[in-house]
Design an enzyme around this catalytic site. Structure first.
Site, short mmCIF file in Angstrom:
data_model
loop_
_atom_site.label_atom_id
_atom_site.label_comp_id
_atom_site.label_asym_id
_atom_site.label_seq_id
_atom_site.Cartn_x
_atom_site.Cartn_y
_atom_site.Cartn_z
N ASP A 24 0.88 -1.10 0.13
CA ASP A 24 0.05 -0.09 -0.08
C ASP A 24 1.02 1.25 -0.03
O ASP A 24 0.66 2.20 -0.98
CB ASP A 24 -0.78 0.05 1.34
CG ASP A 24 -2.17 -1.02 1.12
OD1 ASP A 24 -2.30 -1.27 -0.03
OD2 ASP A 24 -2.67 -1.29 2.20
N ARG A 104 -1.38 2.72 17.54
CA ARG A 104 -1.63 3.74 16.65
C ARG A 104 -1.66 5.42 17.22
O ARG A 104 -1.20 6.04 16.58
CB ARG A 104 -3.09 3.53 16.14
CG ARG A 104 -3.30 2.27 15.41
CD ARG A 104 -2.35 2.24 14.25
NE ARG A 104 -2.45 1.16 13.36
CZ ARG A 104 -1.56 0.31 12.97
NH1 ARG A 104 -0.19 0.36 13.61
NH2 ARG A 104 -1.70 -0.74 12.10
N ASP A 133 -8.33 1.59 12.21
CA ASP A 133 -7.12 2.30 12.06
C ASP A 133 -7.16 3.66 11.36
O ASP A 133 -6.75 4.53 12.09
CB ASP A 133 -5.81 1.41 11.40
CG ASP A 133 -5.42 0.24 12.28
OD1 ASP A 133 -5.67 0.34 13.48
OD2 ASP A 133 -4.78 -0.72 11.66
N SER A 188 -3.51 -10.52 6.06
CA SER A 188 -3.16 -9.26 6.32
C SER A 188 -2.68 -9.15 7.85
O SER A 188 -3.43 -9.60 8.72
CB SER A 188 -4.47 -8.34 6.34
OG SER A 188 -4.26 -7.15 6.71
#
Length: 420
Positions: A24, A104, A133, A188
């Site tokens: 990504d 995060r 996220d 993932s």
């Protein structure tokens, strides 16, 4: 995101990209340059991803990044994010130990620091439009830097035209960027020092058993764990682990060692269908060996030290604290207020916990504390000086008075009805 449109007053401006070097973010670097004319500053925040950081500098340069920061905040993450959650016994929906949720806001804070240092106008992340996220990154950035624009490509479907990993892969190849990974259908994953998460493949069908032989990274499955017990001893000071097996260590090093011991023994593997903030259910498998051990040990020592009312209220705080952190509201006043309560309960959480690890199980092996409220004279079946059995009669009479009064009233009403 602000009112950004392709190359609308953004030519030559700087954007800080939360960079992992995966498919990504490798695709996002040239896309940001082409779409907005941005100068792209890549920032990889190291919270214990391990060998995932290998080769990042070369990949960022080949992708067209103007600069790459690799910022190691692992100690900060452990001390200022993991420890508060550990002290709160924070567990979302009774299973998930918030491995990604804790990381995060720590990452977002560093992204803001770099954006300020570079004079950037925006921060970009590669989180999808279906996950949690995006919320965690953006709420943290808004709380710390409300003036910065936020770019979320996966939500910009009018100009982010990629529909799959294969599309991204082809785009990167078309730019002549050498790839060290493929567009294969793998899990993932998200990894940091306390956990690794797995989503996708067979996990998308809740009726299917996880393929642990293919999936696990940090751990053995319990079936493949050694047929022997591993002893663990943890020393605590004010709710913080400070020694492991007699050796004084930082929280970071304790987690690393417990990951090894817990992973070998199949500790901390959970398969959960959780409720995401965006309203959907998702299934994932989490490996959290070291933090699982610490969490069990912390609860074990709290049992000795906290009184009943404090323990009961703290368990309610745990539920709310976990929800707030899961929802990305780390920098919210409520999280800070809940943390203040938790910290007040940890003042005397000092002592030693002993545990045995065996094939996915954690068993108590003894707990000691100078602040223990356990009194052998009171708790034993022999008569002690502090407890007079006769006192229990009066206590039970008063404690059960509401029940007795109600029963008397119901009997009175029943008699009146029978006499009609």
């Amino acid at each position: 995101m602000g009112n950004l449109t392709p190359k609308n007053n953004t030519q030559g401006e700087k954007v800080v990209l939360a960079y992992s070097g995966g498919l990504d973010t490798t695709a996002i670097v040239p896309w940001l340059k082409e779409t907005f004319g941005y100068e792209v500053i890549c920032c990889c925040v190291d919270v214990g991803q391990g060998n995932e950081l290998d080769g990042l500098a070369e990949r960022a340069k080949l992708s067209g990044a103007a600069k790459l920061y690799i910022e190691d905040i692992t100690d900060d993450f452990c001390d200022n994010y993991v420890v508060p959650c550990l002290q709160a016994d924070a567990t979302y929906e009774n299973k998930y130990l918030l491995g990604t949720s804790m990381a995060r806001p720590a990452i977002a804070k560093k992204l803001v620091d770099i954006a300020r240092k570079e004079g950037a106008k925006a921060i970009c992340h590669g989180a999808t439009g279906k996950g949690n996220d995006q919320i965690r990154f953006e709420l943290s950035i808004k709380a710390l830097a409300p003036d910065l624009d936020i770019i979320a490509p996966w939500r910009m479907t009018d100009i982010w035209t990629f529909q799959s990993r294969e599309d991204e892969y082809d785009y990167i190849k078309s730019k002549g960027i050498p790839l060290t990974f493929s567009a294969d259908n793998s899990y993932s994953r998200d990894r940091n020092i306390v956990h690794i998460s797995h989503e996708g493949l067979e996990l998308e069908d809740p009726s299917q058993e996880p393929n642990y032989d293919h999936m696990l990274v940090l751990s053995n499955s319990p079936e493949k764990a050694p047929d022997k017990v591993t002893d663990v001893e943890i020393k605590w000071e004010a709710g913080i682990p400070v020694e492991l097996n007699g050796k004084k260590m930082s929280v970071r090093d304790i987690i690393i060692e417990l990951n090894k011991l817990g992973g070998e023994n199949g500790i901390g593997i959970i398969d959960i269908v959780e409720n995401r903030v965006v309203g959907m259910k998702s299934r994932g498998v989490y490996e959290t060996p070291g933090l699982t051990i610490l969490m069990e040990a912390h609860k074990q020592i709290e049992e000795l030290i906290l009184d009943r009312q404090t323990m009961e209220f703290k368990q309610m705080v745990d539920v709310k604290y976990s929800q707030v952190v899961y929802e990305g509201k780390w920098f919210d006043p409520l999280r800070e207020a809940l943390q203040a309560f938790v910290e007040s309960t940890q003042k005397y959480v000092t002592g030693v916990t002993k545990l045995k690890l065996y094939k996915g199980n954690i068993t108590k092996a003894g707990t000691t504390s100078p602040y223990s409220l356990y009194n052998e004279s009171l708790a034993s079946f022999t008569t002690g000086d502090l407890y007079d059995h006769h006192d229990a009669s009066g206590f039970i009479t008063l404690f059960g008075l509401p029940e007795k009064v109600r029963a008397m009233k119901m009997l009175e009403v029943k008699n009146l009805q029978n006499n009609k």
